[in-house]
Design an enzyme around this catalytic site. Structure first.
Site, PDB file in Angstrom:
ATOM      1  CG  PHE A 168      -2.006   0.983   1.172  1.00 28.50           C
ATOM      2  CD1 PHE A 168      -3.199   0.691   0.522  1.00 28.50           C
ATOM      3  CD2 PHE A 168      -1.857   2.228   1.748  1.00 28.50           C
ATOM      4  CE1 PHE A 168      -4.218   1.627   0.465  1.00 28.50           C
ATOM      5  CE2 PHE A 168      -2.876   3.174   1.692  1.00 28.50           C
ATOM      6  CZ  PHE A 168      -4.057   2.869   1.045  1.00 28.50           C
ATOM      7  CG  ASP A 210       0.070  -2.131   7.087  1.00 32.20           C
ATOM      8  OD1 ASP A 210      -1.067  -2.503   7.444  1.00 32.20           O
ATOM      9  OD2 ASP A 210       0.286  -1.035   6.539  1.00 32.20           O
ATOM     10  CE1 TYR A 222      -9.354   2.917   6.419  1.00 31.72           C
ATOM     11  CE2 TYR A 222      -8.494   4.123   8.308  1.00 31.72           C
ATOM     12  CZ  TYR A 222      -8.352   3.669   7.006  1.00 31.72           C
ATOM     13  OH  TYR A 222      -7.204   3.963   6.310  1.00 31.72           O
ATOM     14  CE  LYS A 223      -7.890  -0.070   4.751  1.00 31.25           C
ATOM     15  NZ  LYS A 223      -6.450  -0.042   4.552  1.00 31.25           N
ATOM     16  NE  ARG A 266      -9.379  -3.096  -2.951  1.00 32.00           N
ATOM     17  CZ  ARG A 266      -8.921  -2.444  -1.885  1.00 32.00           C
ATOM     18  NH1 ARG A 266      -7.795  -2.823  -1.308  1.00 32.00           N
ATOM     19  NH2 ARG A 266      -9.572  -1.407  -1.386  1.00 32.00           N
TER      20      ARG A 266
HETATM   21  C1  LIG Z   1      -5.817   1.244   4.485  1.00 36.75           C
HETATM   22  C2  LIG Z   1      -4.349   1.124   4.607  1.00 36.75           C
HETATM   23  C3  LIG Z   1      -3.586   2.165   5.150  1.00 36.75           C
HETATM   24  C4  LIG Z   1      -4.260   3.449   5.533  1.00 36.75           C
HETATM   25  O1  LIG Z   1      -3.402   4.397   6.064  1.00 36.75           O
HETATM   26  P1  LIG Z   1      -3.990   5.673   6.804  1.00 36.75           P
HETATM   27  O2  LIG Z   1      -2.779   6.390   7.247  1.00 36.75           O
HETATM   28  O3  LIG Z   1      -4.817   5.155   7.961  1.00 36.75           O
HETATM   29  O4  LIG Z   1      -4.819   6.443   5.842  1.00 36.75           O
HETATM   30  C5  LIG Z   1      -2.226   1.958   5.303  1.00 36.75           C
HETATM   31  N1  LIG Z   1      -1.630   0.801   4.939  1.00 36.75           N
HETATM   32  C6  LIG Z   1      -2.348  -0.217   4.412  1.00 36.75           C
HETATM   33  C7  LIG Z   1      -1.676  -1.494   4.036  1.00 36.75           C
HETATM   34  C8  LIG Z   1      -3.716  -0.078   4.222  1.00 36.75           C
HETATM   35  O5  LIG Z   1      -4.422  -1.074   3.695  1.00 36.75           O
END
Ligand SMILES: *Cc1c(COP(=O)(O)O)cnc(C)c1O
Length: 410
Positions: A126, A197, A220-221, A369
């Site tokens: 990500f 992560d 939030y996921k 997705r």
């Molecule tokens: C959703 C997600 C994020 C989100 O980062 P924020 O700083 O909370 O916006 C980060 N890393 C991964 C792998 C994600 O899926």
């Protein structure tokens, strides 16, 4: 032949998790396969926010910092997330965002490995994870980022210069799930620290971070904490007394209300908090954790595997001639709770599908997705989604001009 719709309805009737669907607000006529991006709101979330505003804020004003436990929310909420990731009490702090949590954990890891100047990351992870590592390496100076294309490339990338490795347990684009136990052991044998992560893992199955050095994740996921809900950071107890990170804000101070001139870190996980917690954002998160307290994660994983496997089977049966290819691993053991399919016109296909009530999302360049949150997705939803996807492809609904224009959030 994959299951019929009637057989899917029968599976729903026998599903031990089916009672949880009523705990969430889901609009009629929507099949919501984006719970891996923004989980659906718990039905109790609105009342929890109202309580925080009216009774706590309105009733106690500034006194709520003590009387309503606001000051300790990052730690009390962390202790509620801990069992979901295989951690114990006092090992998880909640606050800030995942990006900020990465600043904290990577900078702490670098501090624990002085003399080692390499950070290993996967550029396909990500993007924010990578962007933050680039920013840190640039600001600190003298650090090098070493790319790995995935865990398989780790043995060649690990050397005595590597301070830490940051990887996602589940790939956000493909849904591939990595073997955290083996990778953590490999990284630690080389003397480096492992930071996981867990954004696409937590709430999808029982995570086990107990061997990891650090972990971060969002709420939030799959955890349904609400848009912008605070992230979490896990610090292995063996590092807690020594670890120092870059963001030395006053809430991480040993005595925040002594207002001392210099920074002294608090003991334990509290030093991984930074500043005033977003109290109102903790209310829906805690309403969601009230649900998660009653959830059997083994049942979540079993249903997740069944839902994702069924979706692959149905889509491959119904959509075979229409140019889709499976991006996610076929082996459920190697998959998170999402299924990704590629299509050369993935963006308009997804927009046309959303218009017909099936909400997935699109990740550039060509990935459709679909996330499956086992607490509220039914087997019948999976069947209906596959039928509607086949219709969009067969009738070429996606060729309509209005589906081609990119929206800001895909
Ligand atoms: C959703 C997600 C994020 C989100 O980062 P924020 O700083 O909370 O916006 C980060 N890393 C991964 C792998 C994600 O899926």
């Amino acid at each position: 032949m994959a299951l019929s719709r009637a057989e899917c309805v029968a599976l729903d009737a026998a599903d031990p998790l089916s009672r949880f669907r009523d705990e969430f607000v889901l609009p009629d006529g929507t099949i919501y396969l984006v719970g891996n991006s923004l989980g659906a709101p718990p039905r109790a979330a609105a009342a929890a926010v109202a309580r925080a505003v009216e009774q706590e804020w309105g009733g106690r004003l500034v006194g709520a910092w003590n009387a309503s436990g606001w000051f300790d929310l990052p730690l009390t909420t962390g202790d509620r997330i801990a069992p979901l990731i295989g951690a114990g009490p006092g090992q998880v702090a909640v606050g800030d965002s995942t990006s900020i949590a990465i600043v904290k954990t990577v900078s702490a890891a670098l501090g624990l490995r002085p003399g080692r100047r390499v950070i290993v990351s996967n550029p396909a992870d990500f993007p924010t994870d990578r962007y933050v590592v680039e920013g840190l390496a640039g600001a600190l100076g003298g650090y090098e980022i070493r790319d790995v294309s995935g865990p398989d490339a780790l043995p060649d990338a690990l050397s005595g210069e590597v301070a830490c490795v940051l990887l996602s347990e589940v790939d956000y684009r493909t849904g591939a799930r990595h073997d955290t136990e083996a990778i953590t052991a490999l990284v630690q044998e080389s003397g480096a620290l492992m930071i996981w992560d867990l954004c696409h893992s937590v709430g999808a199955y029982q995570v086990d971070v107990s061997a990891a050095d650090f972990a971060v994740g969002c709420t939030y996921k799959y955890l349904n904490g609400g848009p912008g809900a605070p992230a979490f950071v896990y610090v292995n107890p063996r590092h807690q007394d020594e670890a120092r990170h870059l963001l030395t804000g006053w809430h991480g101070h040993a005595a925040p209300f002594a207002f001392e001139p210099g920074f002294r870190p608090a003991d334990g996980i509290r030093r991984f908090t930074v500043s005033t917690p977003p109290v109102m954002s903790f209310a829906p998160l805690n309403a969601s954790l009230d649900i998660w307290e009653h959830v059997d994660l083994a049942a979540v994983r079993a249903k997740s595997v069944a839902l994702t496997s069924l979706f692959i089977e149905l889509v491959e049966e119904f959509c075979a001639p229409y140019g889709l290819w499976l991006v996610s691993p076929r082996d459920p053991e190697r998959r998170g709770s999402q299924v990704s399919f590629g299509h050369p016109d993935g963006y308009p296909v997804m927009r046309a599908l959303i218009d017909r009530g099936v909400h997935g999302d699109f990740r550039a360049p060509d990935v459709l997705r679909f996330g499956f949150a086992p607490l509220y997705i039914r087997f019948a939803d999976v069947h209906d989604a596959a039928v509607l996807l086949a219709e969009v492809l067969k009738k070429e609904h996606w060729r309509d001009d209005r589906y081609g224009r990119r929206l800001a959030v895909t």
